[in-house]
Write a protein that holds these residues in place. Structure first.
Motif, PDB file in Angstrom:
ATOM      1  N   LYS A 210       0.879  -1.338   0.025  1.00  0.00           N
ATOM      2  CA  LYS A 210       0.037  -0.012   0.183  1.00  0.00           C
ATOM      3  C   LYS A 210       0.696   1.381   0.094  1.00  0.00           C
ATOM      4  O   LYS A 210       0.598   2.207  -0.768  1.00  0.00           O
ATOM      5  CB  LYS A 210      -0.997   0.178   1.113  1.00  0.00           C
ATOM      6  N   ALA A 211       2.165   1.187   0.775  1.00  0.00           N
ATOM      7  CA  ALA A 211       2.877   2.354   0.855  1.00  0.00           C
ATOM      8  C   ALA A 211       3.632   2.709  -0.656  1.00  0.00           C
ATOM      9  O   ALA A 211       3.770   3.761  -1.093  1.00  0.00           O
ATOM     10  CB  ALA A 211       3.943   2.416   2.020  1.00  0.00           C
ATOM     11  N   ILE A 212       3.968   1.544  -1.166  1.00  0.00           N
ATOM     12  CA  ILE A 212       4.430   1.675  -2.659  1.00  0.00           C
ATOM     13  C   ILE A 212       3.509   2.146  -3.385  1.00  0.00           C
ATOM     14  O   ILE A 212       3.814   3.024  -4.295  1.00  0.00           O
ATOM     15  CB  ILE A 212       5.195   0.222  -2.915  1.00  0.00           C
ATOM     16  N   GLN A 213       2.567   1.617  -3.348  1.00  0.00           N
ATOM     17  CA  GLN A 213       1.180   2.002  -4.450  1.00  0.00           C
ATOM     18  C   GLN A 213       1.023   3.578  -4.288  1.00  0.00           C
ATOM     19  O   GLN A 213       0.795   4.255  -5.207  1.00  0.00           O
ATOM     20  CB  GLN A 213      -0.134   1.182  -4.247  1.00  0.00           C
ATOM     21  N   GLN A 214       1.026   3.996  -3.069  1.00  0.00           N
ATOM     22  CA  GLN A 214       0.565   5.271  -2.647  1.00  0.00           C
ATOM     23  C   GLN A 214       1.861   6.370  -3.217  1.00  0.00           C
ATOM     24  O   GLN A 214       1.629   7.423  -3.780  1.00  0.00           O
ATOM     25  CB  GLN A 214       0.115   5.695  -1.417  1.00  0.00           C
ATOM     26  N   LYS A 215       3.100   6.050  -2.689  1.00  0.00           N
ATOM     27  CA  LYS A 215       4.150   6.843  -2.959  1.00  0.00           C
ATOM     28  C   LYS A 215       4.700   6.627  -4.201  1.00  0.00           C
ATOM     29  O   LYS A 215       5.487   7.554  -4.695  1.00  0.00           O
ATOM     30  CB  LYS A 215       5.222   6.398  -1.725  1.00  0.00           C
ATOM     31  N   TYR A 216       4.949   5.478  -4.695  1.00  0.00           N
ATOM     32  CA  TYR A 216       5.679   5.183  -6.026  1.00  0.00           C
ATOM     33  C   TYR A 216       4.896   4.417  -7.098  1.00  0.00           C
ATOM     34  O   TYR A 216       5.270   3.294  -7.280  1.00  0.00           O
ATOM     35  CB  TYR A 216       7.019   4.496  -5.612  1.00  0.00           C
ATOM     36  N   PRO A 217       3.729   5.047  -7.589  1.00  0.00           N
ATOM     37  CA  PRO A 217       2.825   4.265  -8.417  1.00  0.00           C
ATOM     38  C   PRO A 217       3.469   3.805  -9.646  1.00  0.00           C
ATOM     39  O   PRO A 217       3.109   2.649 -10.350  1.00  0.00           O
ATOM     40  CB  PRO A 217       1.788   5.299  -8.586  1.00  0.00           C
ATOM     41  N   LYS A 218       4.403   4.420 -10.281  1.00  0.00           N
ATOM     42  CA  LYS A 218       5.109   4.045 -11.588  1.00  0.00           C
ATOM     43  C   LYS A 218       5.745   2.878 -11.025  1.00  0.00           C
ATOM     44  O   LYS A 218       6.077   1.693 -11.901  1.00  0.00           O
ATOM     45  CB  LYS A 218       5.877   5.386 -11.932  1.00  0.00           C
ATOM     46  N   GLN A 219       6.546   2.793 -10.253  1.00  0.00           N
ATOM     47  CA  GLN A 219       7.539   1.692  -9.536  1.00  0.00           C
ATOM     48  C   GLN A 219       6.586   0.642  -9.506  1.00  0.00           C
ATOM     49  O   GLN A 219       6.831  -0.763  -9.659  1.00  0.00           O
ATOM     50  CB  GLN A 219       8.389   2.013  -8.444  1.00  0.00           C
ATOM     51  N   TRP A 220       5.431   1.014  -8.846  1.00  0.00           N
ATOM     52  CA  TRP A 220       4.721  -0.387  -8.655  1.00  0.00           C
ATOM     53  C   TRP A 220       4.096  -1.147  -9.798  1.00  0.00           C
ATOM     54  O   TRP A 220       4.084  -2.426  -9.840  1.00  0.00           O
ATOM     55  CB  TRP A 220       3.416   0.161  -7.799  1.00  0.00           C
ATOM     56  N   GLU A 221       3.785  -0.311 -10.877  1.00  0.00           N
ATOM     57  CA  GLU A 221       3.435  -0.844 -12.129  1.00  0.00           C
ATOM     58  C   GLU A 221       4.378  -1.599 -12.516  1.00  0.00           C
ATOM     59  O   GLU A 221       4.374  -2.768 -13.090  1.00  0.00           O
ATOM     60  CB  GLU A 221       2.932   0.112 -13.061  1.00  0.00           C
TER      61      GLU A 221
END
Length: 121
Positions: free
Chosen positions: A87-98
């Motif tokens: 959830k933290a990665i999705q919120q803070k780093y959406p491009k990297q999450w993808e």
């Protein structure tokens, strides 16, 4: 009686083998997600774009299987920790999450199930 104890130990060892090692159950996830620089370095590790700590390497190795099995081998504590970190990665780093999703689930076959897992349902 001895054979009963041996059987119980065998069953417990098989059950334990079906779960990830609990050595990181007490990993300080709150510190990780509270420190943007540290979280970013873990993301870069997972994407093969930066150095990895010993923990980062272990997490990176387990990630594809965790996505595929929707954390089927995770302990309850690991499930909670993974949800927090993702959830933290999705919120803070959406491009990297993808990028992480594409790397660990290139066909998108497991995405919906894993997303449901992350949301806690």
């Amino acid at each position: 009686m001895k054979s009963c104890i041996v059987l119980i130990c065998l069953v417990l060892s098989v059950y334990a083998a079906d779960k990830y090692n609990s050595k990181y159950d007490n990993f300080d996830v709150d510190t990780l997600i509270g420190n943007d620089r540290l979280l970013k370095s873990y993301v870069n590790c997972f994407l093969d774009k930066g150095r990895c700590t010993a923990e980062g390497n272990d997490f990176k190795k387990a990630l594809p299987e965790a996505v595929e099995t929707i954390c089927g081998k995770c302990t309850d504590k690991q499930k909670l920790n993974i949800r927090k970190v993702i959830k933290a990665i999705q919120q803070k780093y959406p491009k990297q999450w993808e990028d992480l999703v594409k790397k660990n689930d290139p066909t998108g076959k497991h995405r919906a199930g894993f997303e449901k897992f992350i949301q806690g349902s």
